[in-house]
Design a protein around this motif. Structure first.
Motif, PDB file in Angstrom:
ATOM      1  N   ALA A   1       4.879   3.389 -28.111  1.00 52.39           N
ATOM      2  CA  ALA A   1       5.021   4.601 -28.931  1.00 52.39           C
ATOM      3  C   ALA A   1       5.574   5.756 -28.112  1.00 52.39           C
ATOM      4  N   LYS A   2       5.320   5.726 -26.811  1.00 49.71           N
ATOM      5  CA  LYS A   2       5.791   6.791 -25.917  1.00 49.71           C
ATOM      6  C   LYS A   2       6.993   6.364 -25.093  1.00 49.71           C
ATOM      7  N   ASN A   3       7.462   5.134 -25.304  1.00 57.83           N
ATOM      8  CA  ASN A   3       8.598   4.622 -24.525  1.00 57.83           C
ATOM      9  C   ASN A   3       8.340   4.761 -23.021  1.00 57.83           C
ATOM     10  N   THR A   4       7.136   4.449 -22.619  1.00 57.49           N
ATOM     11  CA  THR A   4       6.721   4.688 -21.238  1.00 57.49           C
ATOM     12  C   THR A   4       6.115   3.426 -20.629  1.00 57.49           C
ATOM     13  N   VAL A   5       6.439   3.213 -19.368  1.00 58.13           N
ATOM     14  CA  VAL A   5       5.843   2.124 -18.604  1.00 58.13           C
ATOM     15  C   VAL A   5       5.083   2.727 -17.427  1.00 58.13           C
ATOM     16  N   TYR A   6       3.992   2.083 -17.071  1.00 58.86           N
ATOM     17  CA  TYR A   6       3.117   2.572 -16.009  1.00 58.86           C
ATOM     18  C   TYR A   6       2.940   1.495 -14.943  1.00 58.86           C
ATOM     19  N   LEU A   7       2.627   1.942 -13.734  1.00 52.89           N
ATOM     20  CA  LEU A   7       2.252   1.034 -12.663  1.00 52.89           C
ATOM     21  C   LEU A   7       1.033   1.616 -11.965  1.00 52.89           C
ATOM     22  N   GLN A   8      -0.076   0.943 -12.121  1.00 56.21           N
ATOM     23  CA  GLN A   8      -1.304   1.327 -11.427  1.00 56.21           C
ATOM     24  C   GLN A   8      -1.380   0.527 -10.135  1.00 56.21           C
ATOM     25  N   MET A   9      -1.410   1.231  -9.021  1.00 55.98           N
ATOM     26  CA  MET A   9      -1.431   0.577  -7.711  1.00 55.98           C
ATOM     27  C   MET A   9      -2.758   0.862  -7.021  1.00 55.98           C
ATOM     28  N   ASN A  10      -3.428  -0.173  -6.574  1.00 57.65           N
ATOM     29  CA  ASN A  10      -4.746  -0.047  -5.952  1.00 57.65           C
ATOM     30  C   ASN A  10      -4.747  -0.638  -4.544  1.00 57.65           C
ATOM     31  N   ARG A  11      -5.732  -0.220  -3.764  1.00 53.49           N
ATOM     32  CA  ARG A  11      -5.908  -0.723  -2.397  1.00 53.49           C
ATOM     33  C   ARG A  11      -4.579  -0.677  -1.644  1.00 53.49           C
ATOM     34  N   LEU A  12      -3.956   0.464  -1.687  1.00 56.18           N
ATOM     35  CA  LEU A  12      -2.643   0.613  -1.076  1.00 56.18           C
ATOM     36  C   LEU A  12      -2.703   0.446   0.438  1.00 56.18           C
ATOM     37  N   LYS A  13      -1.619  -0.111   0.981  1.00 55.30           N
ATOM     38  CA  LYS A  13      -1.504  -0.371   2.403  1.00 55.30           C
ATOM     39  C   LYS A  13      -0.289   0.375   2.949  1.00 55.30           C
ATOM     40  N   PRO A  14      -0.261   0.656   4.239  1.00 55.92           N
ATOM     41  CA  PRO A  14       0.919   1.333   4.815  1.00 55.92           C
ATOM     42  C   PRO A  14       2.225   0.594   4.532  1.00 55.92           C
ATOM     43  N   GLU A  15       2.170  -0.722   4.473  1.00 54.78           N
ATOM     44  CA  GLU A  15       3.387  -1.487   4.204  1.00 54.78           C
ATOM     45  C   GLU A  15       3.870  -1.365   2.758  1.00 54.78           C
ATOM     46  N   ASP A  16       3.092  -0.700   1.922  1.00 56.40           N
ATOM     47  CA  ASP A  16       3.541  -0.415   0.554  1.00 56.40           C
ATOM     48  C   ASP A  16       4.435   0.821   0.501  1.00 56.40           C
ATOM     49  N   THR A  17       4.584   1.501   1.619  1.00 63.00           N
ATOM     50  CA  THR A  17       5.446   2.674   1.675  1.00 63.00           C
ATOM     51  C   THR A  17       6.877   2.300   1.321  1.00 63.00           C
ATOM     52  N   ALA A  18       7.416   2.974   0.308  1.00 59.48           N
ATOM     53  CA  ALA A  18       8.754   2.645  -0.187  1.00 59.48           C
ATOM     54  C   ALA A  18       9.128   3.644  -1.274  1.00 59.48           C
ATOM     55  N   VAL A  19      10.369   3.545  -1.712  1.00 60.76           N
ATOM     56  CA  VAL A  19      10.788   4.253  -2.923  1.00 60.76           C
ATOM     57  C   VAL A  19      10.606   3.288  -4.093  1.00 60.76           C
ATOM     58  N   TYR A  20       9.940   3.746  -5.114  1.00 59.53           N
ATOM     59  CA  TYR A  20       9.637   2.916  -6.272  1.00 59.53           C
ATOM     60  C   TYR A  20      10.543   3.312  -7.440  1.00 59.53           C
TER      61      TYR A  20
END
Length: 121
Positions: free
Chosen positions: A74-93
């Motif tokens: 209905a909102k034309n929106t997508v989400y990404l919930q990210m948990n337990r983040l690690k330094p190696e997750d550093t990036a442009v999303y």
């Protein structure tokens, strides 16, 4: 004009959580699959997860079991919930979507502008 606008991201400590949002706007007839990717410096862009119109989702290897993709049609929106983040997750999303244009029914692929996620150790 059809575009994807991202929000969320930023700096978080290792073990923390972030939620990214991506909203489509413009002359939209319908939206097909939506997805999230990421690209770290010096590395190729990689798929995190994709989700269909009905909510069926597939996850890539990065961050598997630590993230959840969802969408609000209905909102034309997508989400990404990210948990337990690690330094190696550093990036442009980046978010990505296939969109059919209202009136012309032309199929387009659109990318969001990208958002930096930095995870400190």
């Amino acid at each position: 004009q059809v575009q994807l606008v991202q929000s969320g991201g930023g700096l978080v400590e290792a073990g923390g959580s972030l939620r990214l949002s991506c909203a489509a706007s413009g002359s939209i007839f319908s939206i097909g699959s939506m997805a999230w990717y990421r690209q770290a410096p010096g590395k190729r862009r990689e798929l995190i997860a994709t989700i269909g119109v009905g909510g069926n989702s597939l996850y890539g290897d990065p961050m598997k079991s630590r993230n959840t993709i969802s969408r609000d049609n209905a909102k034309n929106t997508v989400y990404l919930q990210m948990n337990r983040l690690k330094p190696e997750d550093t990036a442009v999303y980046y978010c990505n979507a296939e969109i059919w244009v209202a009136g012309t029914y032309e199929r387009l692929e659109r990318w969001g502008q990208g958002t930096q996620v930095t995870v400190s150790s």
